[in-house]
Design an enzyme around this catalytic site. Structure first.
Site, mmCIF file in Angstrom:
data_model
loop_
_atom_site.group_PDB
_atom_site.id
_atom_site.type_symbol
_atom_site.label_atom_id
_atom_site.label_comp_id
_atom_site.label_asym_id
_atom_site.label_seq_id
_atom_site.Cartn_x
_atom_site.Cartn_y
_atom_site.Cartn_z
ATOM 1 N N HIS A 32 0.838 -1.205 0.000
ATOM 2 C CA HIS A 32 0.000 0.000 0.000
ATOM 3 C C HIS A 32 0.866 1.245 0.000
ATOM 4 C CE1 HIS A 32 -4.086 1.790 1.017
ATOM 5 N NE2 HIS A 32 -3.269 2.832 1.152
ATOM 6 N N HIS A 34 1.258 5.262 -2.288
ATOM 7 C CA HIS A 34 0.746 6.184 -3.300
ATOM 8 C C HIS A 34 1.919 7.017 -3.817
ATOM 9 C CE1 HIS A 34 -3.136 5.264 -1.483
ATOM 10 N NE2 HIS A 34 -2.737 5.778 -0.333
ATOM 11 N N TYR A 48 -6.938 16.905 0.038
ATOM 12 C CA TYR A 48 -5.696 17.404 0.605
ATOM 13 C C TYR A 48 -4.902 18.121 -0.476
ATOM 14 C CZ TYR A 48 -4.826 12.661 -1.169
ATOM 15 O OH TYR A 48 -4.832 11.520 -1.935
ATOM 16 N N ARG A 123 -10.157 -0.945 -5.976
ATOM 17 C CA ARG A 123 -10.323 -0.253 -4.702
ATOM 18 C C ARG A 123 -11.733 0.338 -4.631
ATOM 19 N NH1 ARG A 123 -7.145 4.825 -1.746
ATOM 20 N NH2 ARG A 123 -7.044 3.796 0.271
ATOM 21 N N ARG A 129 -19.228 6.436 -0.100
ATOM 22 C CA ARG A 129 -20.549 5.812 -0.175
ATOM 23 C C ARG A 129 -21.118 5.490 1.202
ATOM 24 N NH1 ARG A 129 -17.288 4.578 -4.373
ATOM 25 N NH2 ARG A 129 -18.236 4.515 -6.467
ATOM 26 N N TYR A 158 -11.712 0.493 1.117
ATOM 27 C CA TYR A 158 -11.303 1.698 1.842
ATOM 28 C C TYR A 158 -12.568 2.222 2.495
ATOM 29 C CZ TYR A 158 -9.760 6.548 2.554
ATOM 30 O OH TYR A 158 -9.458 7.771 3.096
ATOM 31 N N HIS A 182 -6.277 -0.653 6.331
ATOM 32 C CA HIS A 182 -6.012 0.077 7.570
ATOM 33 C C HIS A 182 -6.571 -0.620 8.809
ATOM 34 C CE1 HIS A 182 -4.456 2.851 4.801
ATOM 35 N NE2 HIS A 182 -5.557 3.539 4.550
ATOM 36 N N ASP A 248 1.503 2.662 3.677
ATOM 37 C CA ASP A 248 0.620 3.822 3.547
ATOM 38 C C ASP A 248 1.429 5.080 3.219
ATOM 39 O OD1 ASP A 248 -1.906 5.053 3.465
ATOM 40 O OD2 ASP A 248 -1.826 5.618 5.578
ATOM 41 N N ASN A 254 0.899 13.677 6.789
ATOM 42 C CA ASN A 254 2.144 13.921 7.512
ATOM 43 C C ASN A 254 3.322 13.201 6.855
ATOM 44 O OD1 ASN A 254 4.174 14.405 9.326
ATOM 45 N ND2 ASN A 254 3.260 13.244 11.010
#
Length: 291
Positions: A32, A34, A48, A123, A129, A158, A182, A248, A254
């Site tokens: 995981h 990005h 963000y 995903r 939703r 997610y 998570h 993540d 952060n």
């Protein structure tokens, strides 16, 4: 139930991350992460600010920590436009796999193109939703399973912990491989209880469930990471062969978080080396690299 708008902070240099205390097994996989690159259009109202988190920065972190394989997950920032995901998979090569977000009416040709590029899961954004009736959410999940099934893909949820909780009776009998992101996102601040988590463990023990050991700071955002240890240890005790680990990265919002510290949590949650090998190599291989 979407997260509030956040301002991202710059990424810490790769070499400032803590090196893991435990030995990293061959073909260890971060399931995981990005990336964000200039020049790719984002959704009209992102959650963000644009993060400083390029593929080069991420690969420097994986080299520092001993991570050989990685799974790029499509973030909400780019919606269902998987262009950057596809470009990144091509750039990294066969050690990388992807998790895409798709439109409900995506064509079979588009899904085949994603599959050829290395995508292995869809995903499902259940934060977006969360206000739907439960029956509508389960119908959406079943429809996405129909799209994923012919390609050997799984589904990734997610979802806020409240939705995970409400879905547990459905998921107990859902006959398609799925991963809950998570650690189940069962935040006490959202009213989730020990009984809810126990029911999640029951679903993990049977059926087709998997859980991603990622984002512990999302589960208990106002507490030290050590507070999440009982959750991590309980998940490992229940089904270590149904768990995968994800950094993540870049830890939105952060960027100064220590990715090595997060990886090092496995030394406490899964002290048995064989369990860590399942989490870091065995189960990711089955979910992402079997074809």
């Amino acid at each position: 139930m979407a997260p509030e708008f956040a301002h991202t902070t710059p990424m810490r240099p790769a070499e400032t991350n803590t090196r893991p205390r435990h030995t990293m097994p061959p073909r260890a996989c971060d399931t995981h992460f990005h990336v964000f690159e200039a020049g790719y259009p984002c959704v009209p109202k992102p959650l963000y600010t644009f993060p400083e988190a390029t593929v080069d920065q991420y690969l420097a972190v994986t080299e520092w920590l001993g991570i050989e394989r990685m799974v790029l997950v499509q973030p909400t920032y780019y919606g269902t436009d998987n262009t950057l995901l596809l470009d990144t998979l091509k750039r990294i090569g066969p050690r990388a796999r992807g998790v895409a977000r798709i439109e409900d009416d995506a064509s079979d040709a588009e899904l085949d193109r994603l599959d050829a590029a290395g995508v292995r899961a869809i995903r499902l954004d259940l934060f977006a939703r969360a206000a739907w009736p439960l029956e509508q959410i389960t119908a959406y999940i079943e429809a996405m399973a129909v799209r994923a099934g012919p390609r050997g893909w799984h589904l990734q949820f997610y979802a806020p912990g409240t939705v995970v909780r409400d879905l547990l009776p459905f998921l107990a009998g859902f006959e398609h491989p799925f991963v809950i992101d998570h650690m189940g996102y069962m935040k006490a601040a959202d009213g989730l209880t020990a009984e809810d988590f126990a029911r999640l463990l029951d679903v993990l023990r049977g059926g087709y469930a998997h859980i991603k050991l990622s984002g512990p700071y999302r589960v208990a955002p106002d507490a030290p990471l050590s507070d999440v240890a009982p959750i991590g240890k309980a998940l490992v005790a229940a089904r270590p062969d149904r768990l995968i680990w994800g950094s993540d990265w870049p830890h939105l919002p952060n960027g100064q978080r220590d990715t090595g510290e997060l990886l090092d949590l496995l030394a406490d949650w899964a002290p048995d080396e064989a369990d860590r090998r399942r989490i870091l190599t065995g189960t990711p291989t089955r979910l992402f690299y079997a074809h």
